[in-house]
Design a protein around this motif. Structure first.
Motif, PDB file in Angstrom:
ATOM      1  N   LYS A   7      43.453  72.896 -15.359  1.00 38.17           N
ATOM      2  CA  LYS A   7      44.294  72.262 -16.376  1.00 38.17           C
ATOM      3  C   LYS A   7      45.707  72.069 -15.844  1.00 38.17           C
ATOM      4  O   LYS A   7      46.311  71.010 -16.038  1.00 38.17           O
ATOM      5  CB  LYS A   7      44.292  73.117 -17.647  1.00 38.17           C
ATOM      6  N   GLY A  10      45.656  69.286 -13.333  1.00 39.35           N
ATOM      7  CA  GLY A  10      45.487  68.028 -14.063  1.00 39.35           C
ATOM      8  C   GLY A  10      46.781  67.572 -14.725  1.00 39.35           C
ATOM      9  O   GLY A  10      47.147  66.390 -14.657  1.00 39.35           O
ATOM     10  N   ASN A  11      47.483  68.499 -15.367  1.00 40.81           N
ATOM     11  CA  ASN A  11      48.764  68.159 -15.997  1.00 40.81           C
ATOM     12  C   ASN A  11      49.791  67.711 -14.967  1.00 40.81           C
ATOM     13  O   ASN A  11      50.550  66.764 -15.199  1.00 40.81           O
ATOM     14  CB  ASN A  11      49.304  69.342 -16.802  1.00 40.81           C
ATOM     15  N   GLU A  14      48.979  64.212 -13.961  1.00 38.47           N
ATOM     16  CA  GLU A  14      49.372  63.247 -14.990  1.00 38.47           C
ATOM     17  C   GLU A  14      50.872  62.992 -14.972  1.00 38.47           C
ATOM     18  O   GLU A  14      51.318  61.857 -15.182  1.00 38.47           O
ATOM     19  CB  GLU A  14      48.896  63.711 -16.365  1.00 38.47           C
ATOM     20  N   GLN A  31      51.298  60.002 -23.717  1.00 39.23           N
ATOM     21  CA  GLN A  31      50.531  60.793 -22.752  1.00 39.23           C
ATOM     22  C   GLN A  31      49.659  61.760 -23.529  1.00 39.23           C
ATOM     23  O   GLN A  31      50.052  62.278 -24.572  1.00 39.23           O
ATOM     24  CB  GLN A  31      51.462  61.562 -21.815  1.00 39.23           C
ATOM     25  N   GLN A  32      48.449  61.952 -23.043  1.00 32.83           N
ATOM     26  CA  GLN A  32      47.470  62.865 -23.630  1.00 32.83           C
ATOM     27  C   GLN A  32      47.234  62.562 -25.114  1.00 32.83           C
ATOM     28  O   GLN A  32      47.188  63.459 -25.952  1.00 32.83           O
ATOM     29  CB  GLN A  32      47.884  64.320 -23.420  1.00 32.83           C
ATOM     30  N   THR A  34      45.041  61.812 -28.220  1.00 31.22           N
ATOM     31  CA  THR A  34      43.668  62.166 -28.547  1.00 31.22           C
ATOM     32  C   THR A  34      43.234  61.567 -29.884  1.00 31.22           C
ATOM     33  O   THR A  34      44.059  61.335 -30.776  1.00 31.22           O
ATOM     34  CB  THR A  34      43.475  63.696 -28.616  1.00 31.22           C
ATOM     35  N   GLU A  39      40.296  61.577 -25.144  1.00 33.48           N
ATOM     36  CA  GLU A  39      41.721  61.551 -24.798  1.00 33.48           C
ATOM     37  C   GLU A  39      42.032  60.421 -23.832  1.00 33.48           C
ATOM     38  O   GLU A  39      41.273  60.164 -22.896  1.00 33.48           O
ATOM     39  CB  GLU A  39      42.117  62.877 -24.150  1.00 33.48           C
ATOM     40  N   ASP A  41      44.727  59.566 -21.053  1.00 32.80           N
ATOM     41  CA  ASP A  41      45.727  60.286 -20.266  1.00 32.80           C
ATOM     42  C   ASP A  41      47.107  59.666 -20.419  1.00 32.80           C
ATOM     43  O   ASP A  41      48.079  60.359 -20.701  1.00 32.80           O
ATOM     44  CB  ASP A  41      45.325  60.329 -18.792  1.00 32.80           C
ATOM     45  N   GLU A  54      43.584  56.094 -16.882  1.00 35.71           N
ATOM     46  CA  GLU A  54      42.835  57.320 -16.617  1.00 35.71           C
ATOM     47  C   GLU A  54      43.396  57.927 -15.334  1.00 35.71           C
ATOM     48  O   GLU A  54      43.554  57.234 -14.326  1.00 35.71           O
ATOM     49  CB  GLU A  54      41.346  57.003 -16.448  1.00 35.71           C
ATOM     50  N   VAL A  55      43.715  59.207 -15.380  1.00 34.77           N
ATOM     51  CA  VAL A  55      44.263  59.895 -14.207  1.00 34.77           C
ATOM     52  C   VAL A  55      43.217  60.887 -13.699  1.00 34.77           C
ATOM     53  O   VAL A  55      42.688  61.686 -14.468  1.00 34.77           O
ATOM     54  CB  VAL A  55      45.573  60.641 -14.550  1.00 34.77           C
ATOM     55  N   LYS A  56      42.929  60.803 -12.419  1.00 33.36           N
ATOM     56  CA  LYS A  56      42.007  61.739 -11.787  1.00 33.36           C
ATOM     57  C   LYS A  56      42.762  62.474 -10.688  1.00 33.36           C
ATOM     58  O   LYS A  56      43.271  61.850  -9.753  1.00 33.36           O
ATOM     59  CB  LYS A  56      40.796  61.010 -11.192  1.00 33.36           C
TER      60      LYS A  56
END
Length: 120
Positions: A7, A10-11, A14, A31-32, A34, A39, A41, A54-56
């Motif tokens: 997490k 991931g944050n 982002e 951002q984020q 939902t 969600e 991103d 989408e962020v990967k």
């Protein structure tokens, strides 16, 4: 890897992605975000185009790169999420685009951020 570490990475990814989009002249709107479908991103504006991003984020490409994680199923979900965001905010942009931002955070050295525009 633990959930908390994933997490956190991931944050971080982002935040880097949002900074990258801003450096390209985009305006980050949310951002984020939902809803019942999941969600988004990052929601941004690129001129008059609304961009669902989408962020990967990955720490390695050992099991494939971040872009490979966006499958047809994921793209369909992003389209549903885009519709939900438009409905929730009652906006009608002339165009909507879905982008993917790949962030690779290696054990040493600077993170690599790349974007593919219009994936779905």
């Amino acid at each position: 890897m633990t959930y908390a570490r994933n997490k956190s990475i991931g944050n971080y990814g982002e935040r880097l992605a949002a900074d990258h989009l801003r450096s390209l002249g985009m305006v980050v709107l949310a951002q984020q975000w939902t809803c019942r479908f999941g969600e988004i991103d990052i929601v941004a504006r690129d001129g008059s185009t609304l961009v669902i991003c989408e962020v990967k984020t990955r720490t390695s490409t050992r099991y494939g790169g971040p872009f490979e994680a966006v499958t047809g199923h994921k793209a369909a979900r992003l389209r549903r999420l885009a519709s939900a965001w438009l409905e929730a905010h009652d906006v009608h942009p002339p165009a909507v685009r879905i982008d993917v931002v790949s962030v690779v955070v290696p054990p040493a050295g600077a993170p690599r951020v790349e974007r593919i525009a219009g994936v779905a």
